[in-house]
Design a protein around this motif. Structure first.
Motif, short mmCIF file in Angstrom:
data_model
loop_
_atom_site.label_atom_id
_atom_site.label_comp_id
_atom_site.label_asym_id
_atom_site.label_seq_id
_atom_site.Cartn_x
_atom_site.Cartn_y
_atom_site.Cartn_z
N LEU A 14 1.02 -1.42 -0.18
CA LEU A 14 -0.01 -0.12 0.11
C LEU A 14 0.89 1.09 0.05
O LEU A 14 1.59 1.13 0.34
CB LEU A 14 -0.98 -0.09 0.86
N PHE A 15 0.47 2.29 -0.85
CA PHE A 15 0.29 3.69 -0.41
C PHE A 15 0.82 3.99 1.37
O PHE A 15 -0.67 4.00 1.40
CB PHE A 15 0.03 4.80 -1.36
N ARG A 16 1.43 4.58 1.67
CA ARG A 16 1.29 4.61 2.94
C ARG A 16 2.11 6.45 3.25
O ARG A 16 2.80 6.41 2.63
CB ARG A 16 2.43 3.80 4.61
N PRO A 17 1.11 7.38 3.26
CA PRO A 17 1.73 9.26 3.86
C PRO A 17 2.35 9.03 4.88
O PRO A 17 2.34 8.72 5.71
CB PRO A 17 -0.56 9.23 3.74
N CYS A 18 2.96 10.40 4.31
CA CYS A 18 3.69 11.13 5.65
C CYS A 18 3.71 12.11 5.45
O CYS A 18 2.97 12.94 4.51
CB CYS A 18 5.65 10.09 5.97
N ILE A 19 3.67 13.20 6.48
CA ILE A 19 3.71 14.42 7.08
C ILE A 19 5.45 14.71 7.70
O ILE A 19 5.06 14.31 8.96
CB ILE A 19 2.73 14.73 8.06
N VAL A 55 5.26 22.59 6.81
CA VAL A 55 5.50 20.56 6.22
C VAL A 55 6.66 20.58 5.08
O VAL A 55 6.27 21.73 4.24
CB VAL A 55 3.92 20.04 5.79
N LYS A 56 7.10 19.94 5.54
CA LYS A 56 8.62 20.32 4.36
C LYS A 56 8.90 18.80 3.79
O LYS A 56 8.75 17.63 4.47
CB LYS A 56 10.10 21.01 5.01
N HIS A 101 2.87 8.47 8.85
CA HIS A 101 3.44 8.93 9.75
C HIS A 101 4.19 10.28 9.64
O HIS A 101 3.99 10.74 8.60
CB HIS A 101 5.02 7.72 9.48
N LEU A 102 3.83 11.24 10.93
CA LEU A 102 3.98 12.40 11.57
C LEU A 102 5.45 12.56 12.22
O LEU A 102 5.18 11.99 12.89
CB LEU A 102 3.00 12.24 11.94
N ILE A 103 6.45 12.95 11.05
CA ILE A 103 7.70 13.13 11.79
C ILE A 103 7.86 14.38 12.45
O ILE A 103 8.10 15.62 11.11
CB ILE A 103 8.62 12.14 10.77
N LYS A 104 8.51 15.23 13.17
CA LYS A 104 9.18 15.93 13.92
C LYS A 104 10.05 15.70 13.84
O LYS A 104 11.37 15.42 14.59
CB LYS A 104 9.13 16.46 15.52
N LEU A 105 10.89 16.32 12.85
CA LEU A 105 12.55 16.90 12.50
C LEU A 105 13.12 17.32 13.23
O LEU A 105 13.56 19.15 12.58
CB LEU A 105 13.07 16.81 10.73
N GLY A 106 13.34 17.62 14.29
CA GLY A 106 13.82 18.79 15.23
C GLY A 106 13.44 19.23 15.99
O GLY A 106 11.97 19.08 15.93
N PRO A 107 13.54 20.56 16.63
CA PRO A 107 12.68 20.98 17.87
C PRO A 107 12.36 22.19 16.84
O PRO A 107 12.00 21.99 15.78
CB PRO A 107 13.55 22.07 18.64
N GLY A 108 10.72 22.74 18.00
CA GLY A 108 10.47 23.73 17.47
C GLY A 108 9.10 23.08 16.42
O GLY A 108 8.69 24.04 15.58
N ASN A 109 8.71 21.59 16.91
CA ASN A 109 7.35 20.83 16.16
C ASN A 109 6.41 20.86 16.50
O ASN A 109 5.26 19.88 15.96
CB ASN A 109 8.41 20.28 15.13
N ASP A 110 6.69 20.72 17.99
CA ASP A 110 5.21 19.99 18.77
C ASP A 110 3.95 20.71 18.28
O ASP A 110 3.25 19.69 18.85
CB ASP A 110 5.34 20.45 20.34
N GLU A 111 3.71 21.71 17.99
CA GLU A 111 2.46 23.33 17.89
C GLU A 111 2.16 22.60 16.29
O GLU A 111 0.73 22.24 15.91
CB GLU A 111 2.49 24.44 18.19
N ALA A 112 3.19 22.25 15.98
CA ALA A 112 2.28 21.99 14.13
C ALA A 112 1.68 20.68 14.47
O ALA A 112 0.96 19.91 13.44
CB ALA A 112 3.66 22.03 13.12
N PRO A 152 -7.89 12.72 14.90
CA PRO A 152 -7.77 11.54 16.55
C PRO A 152 -6.85 10.14 15.79
O PRO A 152 -8.58 9.77 15.05
CB PRO A 152 -8.22 11.97 16.93
N GLY A 153 -6.20 9.81 15.96
CA GLY A 153 -5.73 8.38 15.81
C GLY A 153 -5.78 7.89 14.06
O GLY A 153 -5.81 6.91 13.91
N GLY A 154 -4.90 8.69 13.38
CA GLY A 154 -5.06 8.38 11.80
C GLY A 154 -3.60 8.73 11.36
O GLY A 154 -3.62 7.88 10.72
N LEU A 155 -3.27 8.91 12.72
CA LEU A 155 -1.12 8.84 12.01
C LEU A 155 -0.41 8.58 13.79
O LEU A 155 -1.34 8.68 14.36
CB LEU A 155 -1.48 10.67 12.66
N GLN A 156 0.76 8.08 13.06
CA GLN A 156 1.49 7.79 13.87
C GLN A 156 2.54 9.09 14.01
O GLN A 156 2.81 9.99 13.47
CB GLN A 156 2.74 6.23 13.71
N ILE A 157 3.33 8.88 15.56
CA ILE A 157 4.10 10.33 14.97
C ILE A 157 5.43 9.41 16.41
O ILE A 157 5.32 8.82 16.56
CB ILE A 157 3.75 11.31 16.43
N GLY A 158 6.14 10.37 15.07
CA GLY A 158 7.55 10.17 15.63
C GLY A 158 8.46 11.37 15.14
O GLY A 158 8.11 12.28 15.51
#
Length: 266
Positions: free
Chosen positions: A7-12, A19-20, A61-72, A81-87
């Motif tokens: 399957l195609f699995r999306p990312c943010i 979002v970059k 998967h929702l990936i925080k690449l470094g600091p300053g991303n918590d609010e995003a 809610p319940g639709g994304l994994q976070i790392g």
């Protein structure tokens, strides 16, 4: 004919609150000037989460690449809610709080490798804390000759752990999924690491998502063939919603519809 379809699995991917799409191997804390960015979205993280929700694209998967991303990140989790994994920076101290914020699962890497050495005790701790079913282990890696070594700290530091059958067997006792970025080809749109995908298909006994280098809709067929449908695929910089011109988001949505319907995919 395999009973499972890739399957195609999306990312943010989040960097500095936006979002970059970034060339993975250039993300460095010690040399910020080396960063190469392919795309910066005008849309919010929540906009992408709503898009994925609209099309039923679960397990992204929702990936925080470094600091300053918590609010995003929280913006995206509120949107679905319940639709994304976070790392990104997940530890035993904050894992439960991200589940409470709406993450379906937490994705962990660097926490498992103090001083770049794998800690089974840390894996057992966080698995017991959130539950095996809520834990994804990120074994993103860099190629070293004919081996792939797990890389941490934005893929800059090589750990002592090889991506191999024994490693996956051990880790799968404590988690429900693997996420594997091939950091050497991440963001380059020059093709997937076919050797790695084939090995993941042979070794993995739990759901596994591969990311890195995908540049054509046909890469899904390739991943399915190489892994016998055991590995899913993420697209980044090649995708039109991330500023690319090689792959249409609509086509990936249609692929998933066909795959999930049980129809044959060539």
């Amino acid at each position: 004919m395999t009973s499972r379809r890739s399957l195609f699995r999306p990312c943010i991917d989040l960097h500095d609150g936006h979002v970059k799409q970034i060339v993975g191997g250039t993300l460095s804390e010690t040399d910020p000037g080396s960063l190469k960015t392919n795309f910066v979205a005008k849309e919010t993280p929540g906009d992408f989460a709503r898009l994925y929700k609209l099309h039923g694209l679960e397990g992204g998967h929702l990936i925080k690449l470094g600091p300053g991303n918590d609010e995003a990140a929280k913006d995206a989790l509120r949107a679905w809610p319940g639709g994304l994994q976070i790392g990104g920076g997940i530890t035993d101290k904050n894992a439960l709080s991200w589940i409470e914020c709406g993450a379906s699962k937490v994705i962990v890497t660097s926490y498992l490798f103090p001083e770049q050495m794998f800690s089974l005790q840390r894996l057992q701790t966080i698995s017991s804390l959130v539950g095996k079913d809520r834990l994804v282990v990120d074994i993103s890696c860099r190629r070293r000759e004919q081996r792939w070594m797990v890389a941490m700290n934005k893929w800059q530091d090589i750990t002592d752990t090889e991506v191999c059958q024994g490693t996956l067997d051990l880790l799968s006792n404590y988690c429900s999924e693997f996420l594997v970025h091939a950091a050497d080809v991440e963001g380059l749109c020059q093709g997937i690491d076919e050797d790695l995908v084939a090995l993941l298909g042979k070794w993995a006994t739990i759901p596994t998502t591969y990311a890195g280098g995908a540049k054509d809709i046909s890469d899904l067929s390739t991943v399915q063939r190489l892994s016998d449908g055991r590995v899913d695929l993420t697209y980044g910089s090649a995708l039109d919603i991330f500023g690319g011109n090689l792959v249409r988001f609509h086509d990936l949505v249609e692929w998933n519809k066909t795959a999930l319907s049980g129809l044959c995919i060539s």
